[in-house]
Design a protein around this motif. Sequence first.
Motif, PDB file in Angstrom:
ATOM      1  N   SER A 198       0.818  -1.214   0.000  1.00 56.43           N
ATOM      2  CA  SER A 198       0.000   0.000   0.000  1.00 56.43           C
ATOM      3  C   SER A 198       0.852   1.264   0.000  1.00 56.43           C
ATOM      4  N   ARG A 199       0.214   2.351  -0.419  1.00 59.07           N
ATOM      5  CA  ARG A 199       0.814   3.684  -0.407  1.00 59.07           C
ATOM      6  C   ARG A 199       2.112   3.741  -1.207  1.00 59.07           C
ATOM      7  N   ASN A 200       2.033   3.272  -2.436  1.00 59.37           N
ATOM      8  CA  ASN A 200       3.108   3.392  -3.408  1.00 59.37           C
ATOM      9  C   ASN A 200       2.527   3.982  -4.689  1.00 59.37           C
ATOM     10  N   HIS A 201       3.239   3.865  -5.796  1.00 59.24           N
ATOM     11  CA  HIS A 201       2.750   4.341  -7.089  1.00 59.24           C
ATOM     12  C   HIS A 201       2.620   3.177  -8.070  1.00 59.24           C
ATOM     13  N   ILE A 202       2.263   2.022  -7.558  1.00 61.51           N
ATOM     14  CA  ILE A 202       2.154   0.820  -8.381  1.00 61.51           C
ATOM     15  C   ILE A 202       0.925   0.930  -9.283  1.00 61.51           C
ATOM     16  N   SER A 203       1.087   0.542 -10.546  1.00 59.69           N
ATOM     17  CA  SER A 203       0.003   0.679 -11.525  1.00 59.69           C
ATOM     18  C   SER A 203      -0.273  -0.664 -12.194  1.00 59.69           C
ATOM     19  N   GLY A 204      -1.069  -0.621 -13.263  1.00 66.53           N
ATOM     20  CA  GLY A 204      -1.389  -1.831 -13.996  1.00 66.53           C
ATOM     21  C   GLY A 204      -2.538  -2.599 -13.368  1.00 66.53           C
ATOM     22  N   PHE A 205      -2.655  -3.884 -13.727  1.00 71.92           N
ATOM     23  CA  PHE A 205      -3.757  -4.716 -13.283  1.00 71.92           C
ATOM     24  C   PHE A 205      -3.328  -5.607 -12.123  1.00 71.92           C
ATOM     25  N   ILE A 206      -4.300  -6.022 -11.316  1.00 71.59           N
ATOM     26  CA  ILE A 206      -4.017  -7.000 -10.271  1.00 71.59           C
ATOM     27  C   ILE A 206      -3.900  -8.368 -10.939  1.00 71.59           C
ATOM     28  N   PRO A 207      -2.774  -9.053 -10.812  1.00 74.67           N
ATOM     29  CA  PRO A 207      -2.614 -10.340 -11.508  1.00 74.67           C
ATOM     30  C   PRO A 207      -3.546 -11.414 -10.934  1.00 74.67           C
ATOM     31  N   THR A 208      -4.110 -12.211 -11.812  1.00 77.21           N
ATOM     32  CA  THR A 208      -5.008 -13.291 -11.368  1.00 77.21           C
ATOM     33  C   THR A 208      -4.253 -14.319 -10.539  1.00 77.21           C
ATOM     34  N   THR A 209      -2.942 -14.455 -10.753  1.00 70.74           N
ATOM     35  CA  THR A 209      -2.146 -15.428 -10.003  1.00 70.74           C
ATOM     36  C   THR A 209      -2.107 -15.127  -8.508  1.00 70.74           C
ATOM     37  N   LEU A 210      -2.416 -13.876  -8.141  1.00 67.66           N
ATOM     38  CA  LEU A 210      -2.449 -13.524  -6.723  1.00 67.66           C
ATOM     39  C   LEU A 210      -3.484 -14.377  -5.984  1.00 67.66           C
ATOM     40  N   GLY A 211      -4.542 -14.713  -6.685  1.00 63.43           N
ATOM     41  CA  GLY A 211      -5.591 -15.530  -6.078  1.00 63.43           C
ATOM     42  C   GLY A 211      -5.153 -16.941  -5.743  1.00 63.43           C
ATOM     43  N   GLY A 212      -3.984 -17.354  -6.230  1.00 56.28           N
ATOM     44  CA  GLY A 212      -3.485 -18.689  -5.937  1.00 56.28           C
ATOM     45  C   GLY A 212      -2.736 -18.797  -4.625  1.00 56.28           C
ATOM     46  N   LEU A 213      -2.609 -17.690  -3.895  1.00 55.72           N
ATOM     47  CA  LEU A 213      -1.881 -17.701  -2.621  1.00 55.72           C
ATOM     48  C   LEU A 213      -2.826 -18.150  -1.507  1.00 55.72           C
ATOM     49  N   ASN A 214      -2.936 -19.456  -1.344  1.00 54.78           N
ATOM     50  CA  ASN A 214      -3.933 -20.042  -0.437  1.00 54.78           C
ATOM     51  C   ASN A 214      -3.657 -19.779   1.034  1.00 54.78           C
ATOM     52  N   ASN A 215      -2.417 -19.397   1.375  1.00 53.44           N
ATOM     53  CA  ASN A 215      -2.070 -19.148   2.773  1.00 53.44           C
ATOM     54  C   ASN A 215      -2.155 -17.672   3.159  1.00 53.44           C
ATOM     55  N   LEU A 216      -2.429 -16.806   2.183  1.00 50.60           N
ATOM     56  CA  LEU A 216      -2.427 -15.364   2.429  1.00 50.60           C
ATOM     57  C   LEU A 216      -3.568 -14.972   3.372  1.00 50.60           C
ATOM     58  N   GLN A 217      -3.219 -14.258   4.439  1.00 52.01           N
ATOM     59  CA  GLN A 217      -4.205 -13.834   5.434  1.00 52.01           C
ATOM     60  C   GLN A 217      -4.477 -12.329   5.392  1.00 52.01           C
ATOM     61  N   ASP A 218      -3.466 -11.553   5.036  1.00 48.46           N
ATOM     62  CA  ASP A 218      -3.588 -10.093   5.086  1.00 48.46           C
ATOM     63  C   ASP A 218      -3.033  -9.522   3.776  1.00 48.46           C
ATOM     64  N   LEU A 219      -3.907  -8.886   2.984  1.00 47.06           N
ATOM     65  CA  LEU A 219      -3.506  -8.320   1.694  1.00 47.06           C
ATOM     66  C   LEU A 219      -3.928  -6.864   1.613  1.00 47.06           C
ATOM     67  N   SER A 220      -2.953  -5.981   1.392  1.00 47.08           N
ATOM     68  CA  SER A 220      -3.262  -4.564   1.184  1.00 47.08           C
ATOM     69  C   SER A 220      -2.519  -4.045  -0.034  1.00 47.08           C
ATOM     70  N   LEU A 221      -3.304  -3.573  -1.007  1.00 46.40           N
ATOM     71  CA  LEU A 221      -2.774  -2.903  -2.195  1.00 46.40           C
ATOM     72  C   LEU A 221      -3.316  -1.475  -2.265  1.00 46.40           C
ATOM     73  N   ALA A 222      -3.764  -0.957  -1.143  1.00 44.92           N
ATOM     74  CA  ALA A 222      -4.437   0.336  -1.090  1.00 44.92           C
ATOM     75  C   ALA A 222      -3.507   1.487  -1.465  1.00 44.92           C
ATOM     76  N   HIS A 223      -4.112   2.598  -1.887  1.00 46.82           N
ATOM     77  CA  HIS A 223      -3.390   3.843  -2.178  1.00 46.82           C
ATOM     78  C   HIS A 223      -2.332   3.645  -3.257  1.00 46.82           C
ATOM     79  N   ASN A 224      -2.732   3.051  -4.372  1.00 51.91           N
ATOM     80  CA  ASN A 224      -1.869   2.913  -5.534  1.00 51.91           C
ATOM     81  C   ASN A 224      -2.624   3.406  -6.766  1.00 51.91           C
ATOM     82  N   ASN A 225      -2.163   3.013  -7.956  1.00 52.79           N
ATOM     83  CA  ASN A 225      -2.820   3.416  -9.197  1.00 52.79           C
ATOM     84  C   ASN A 225      -3.292   2.199  -9.991  1.00 52.79           C
ATOM     85  N   LEU A 226      -3.709   1.164  -9.278  1.00 49.67           N
ATOM     86  CA  LEU A 226      -4.150  -0.061  -9.927  1.00 49.67           C
ATOM     87  C   LEU A 226      -5.458   0.156 -10.674  1.00 49.67           C
TER      88      LEU A 226
END
Length: 563
Positions: free
Chosen positions: A135-163
Amino acid sequence: MEVGNLHKLEELDLSHNKLNGSIPKAIGGLLDLQYLNLEGNELHGLIIDEICEITKLAYLCLSRNKFSGGMPPCLANNTSLRDLYWDSNKLILEIPPSFWNLKDILRVNLSSNILVGNVSLRIGNLNALVLLDLSRNHISGFIPTTLGGLNNLQDLSLAHNNLQGNIPESFGNMLSLVKLNLSENNLSGKIPKSLELLIILKYVNLSYNKLQGEIPSGGVFKNLTPKTFMMNQALCGIILLRHKRQQNSWGLVKRDLSILGVRKRISHFEIQEATNGFDESNILGRGSYGSVFKGKLSSALIVAVKIFKFDSHVMLRSFEKECDILCNAHHHNLVKVISCCSNVDFKSLVTEFMPNGSLKKWLYSHNYFLGFLQRLNIMINVVTTLEYLHHALLTPIVHCDLKPSNILLDDELVAHVSDFGISELLGKEESKTNTETVPTIGYVAPEYGSFGVVSTKVDVYSYGIMLLEVFTRKRPTEDMFVEGLNLKSWVSESMPHAIIQVMDSNLLEGDQHHIKNILTSTTFVLELALNCCTNLPKACGNMIDVVVSLNKMKGMFLRRQAA
């Protein structure tokens, strides 16, 4: 450099000190090091490649420093790495492609930097990941579908970017997800119904995007409020329909305070940039609410940034009240709101900067001095503001915490009333109310301090105490006030013939005619102050009368001075 001689060292923790300079290259010699924590210092420069040579390193924390440049590509060599915390620095460039080879890493926090580029499709390689905060960077582009394959992920924040683009349907596969924050991006499309399948998901924030369509109603969505979806103009659904928007006391629809009456919404990242990462050199003051920093916006405007700490529900209400009042009340002697930021984990108020600081500073610092007329004008500024708050609004406002530190002075020493965190609004046909908030000792009206009863008389009393303080230069909490003696009784016992013993001696300068005029006028001011802070609320008058009395006295003072 000699740190490199500690060859057998396994743990090094130098966090939260005032270390500066750069990381010495000799640190690469600590081949047995497993834990390195340099958080909360003033280290700067590049993150050196020599860190990659510490191949046993499992925990690496460089958070809250001033590191710049890019992330070293060689980091992928640290296959033992499990925890990487590099947040709140000034890292730029893209996340190097090799980073996504760290398939055994568990926690990654790169938030609050200046990273650019896209999130790689190769993020799916990080199968063990349980926390990812970009979060809170200048990351752009699309959210990759492969992110959904992280079955152990508990906390995800991509907030405050340019996605941009859609939220992937594959997110429904992250069955371990507990917290999801995608707020403040440019995401569009529908909210995936697959998120209903995430049975342990507790927290979701999708606000400030361009999402559209119907909000899912199952799973976690049963318990979410409209705040989760705020500022997505094209959303609809049961959640929004069942939320009854109540009219607040201003007659306006109550909305999220981050956009209420504010000219331009500001992000956490912009605030961080404006204050140089909340650098201590920019601190203007601290209080029970949090801290105030001096900042410079990208437009070159100098501002004051009030950061609220949220360790209790009381602090949340304090932020809401201050936003509500300052955004809706309009008077030239109120501190003006420029913007504010309201997110789940960060809330701040951006106001105009007052270059001359507080009245408290001018009263008690040896480097500053206020003459009689300057003090009088300041107190007239304050009372005209209170007259407006008490009598010019359909819903009267009681400040509840008047004191010199809450009176700020602009470049012409014009006073502006600030800090409405514990203020109270009196409803229609309501002359008083009750509160549990705690005011400042020494300025408290008896009915407020003892019983929590709030009316406009509370401000009249506090104003009287402050009026005494300004012209005697004695705090109501001075050590001399013991065993029944207080500021009121001390002044009262000197009236009217021994006034010179209690007034600020710094005012007694000039020729005999000038001093006599000041003595006469100060006697009037202190008598008025004592009437304001009487223990009988019905006898203390109101701000309309005080405005008339002080302006009349000022006119008499100027006429005598000119004679």
